[in-house]
Write an enzyme that holds these catalytic residues in place. Sequence first.
Site, short mmCIF file in Angstrom:
data_model
loop_
_atom_site.label_atom_id
_atom_site.label_comp_id
_atom_site.label_asym_id
_atom_site.label_seq_id
_atom_site.Cartn_x
_atom_site.Cartn_y
_atom_site.Cartn_z
N PRO A 1 -22.96 18.67 27.86
CA PRO A 1 -24.07 19.44 27.30
C PRO A 1 -23.63 20.84 26.85
O PRO A 1 -22.69 21.41 27.41
CB PRO A 1 -25.06 19.54 28.46
N GLY A 2 -24.35 21.36 25.85
CA GLY A 2 -24.07 22.72 25.37
C GLY A 2 -22.74 22.84 24.65
O GLY A 2 -22.20 23.94 24.54
N ARG A 3 -22.22 21.72 24.18
CA ARG A 3 -20.89 21.69 23.52
C ARG A 3 -19.77 22.17 24.43
O ARG A 3 -18.71 22.57 23.98
CB ARG A 3 -20.89 22.53 22.24
N LEU A 4 -20.04 22.16 25.75
CA LEU A 4 -18.98 22.56 26.69
C LEU A 4 -18.20 21.32 27.09
O LEU A 4 -18.14 20.92 28.25
CB LEU A 4 -19.61 23.25 27.91
N HIS A 5 -17.65 20.68 26.07
CA HIS A 5 -16.99 19.39 26.27
C HIS A 5 -15.76 19.53 27.16
O HIS A 5 -15.16 20.60 27.26
CB HIS A 5 -16.59 18.80 24.92
#
Length: 196
Positions: free
Chosen positions: A173-177
């Site tokens: 989530p949140g592009r916190l890959h």
Amino acid sequence: MSTDLYSQAVHRFQALFAKAQALEMPEPAAMSLATVGKDGRPSVRTVLLKTFDVRGFVFYTNMHSRKGEQLRANPNAALCFFWQALMQQVLVEGKVQPVSDAEADAYWATRQRLSQIGAWASQQSEVLPERALLDKRFMEFEQRFGGQPVPRPKHWSGYLLEPRLIEFWQSRPGRLHQRERYFIEHGSWQWQLIYP
Ligand SMILES: Cc1cc2nc3c(=O)[nH]c(=O)nc-3n(C[C@H](O)[C@H](O)[C@H](O)COP(=O)(O)O)c2cc1C
């Protein structure tokens, strides 16, 4: 330590690939294969992963194709898997080498007869002046082999890509890959987290 890290990467890929296959998504073995031309320009296309083990990633193709010519001149190549249902990507970089004739023969024997004849009929990556010519060539080879087993064309074989980098990317989530990179440095395998 370094071998352990490589084993870890191999097992991770095997587990992920098994998961993708279990989901019964279309073509879980599809991977983008990037190669480089003599002019230094990259090109990319989809091929199918046929074998994966500790040696690396094996795919089959026509060695006279554009990719085959490029790989002959420059064996450096890269792969990209993306399994949308898992939101996971795997990147691989390394060098290719042809598989042995015995390995290619064994895989060829598992292919359907139609695909075997198709491999003879297609001059992959060459200009096809008209569609009817492909059908004509197919029929000619079908007649040539009659009811006999279809031999493997010498120019149809596999490449083994031996990885020097394998990166696992998992959507968060949140592009916190999550990005984890296994790579060889000074002859030993390393592991790093990478910013997404
Ligand atoms: C899902 C999919 C799987 C493919 N699998 C292969 C394959 O395993 N081997 C192959 O030579 N071409 C395969 N192709 C065709 C290649 O993408 C490409 O058109 C062909 O190999 C010629 O590439 P080249 O001219 O760059 O050499 C596949 C295409 C798709 C869409």
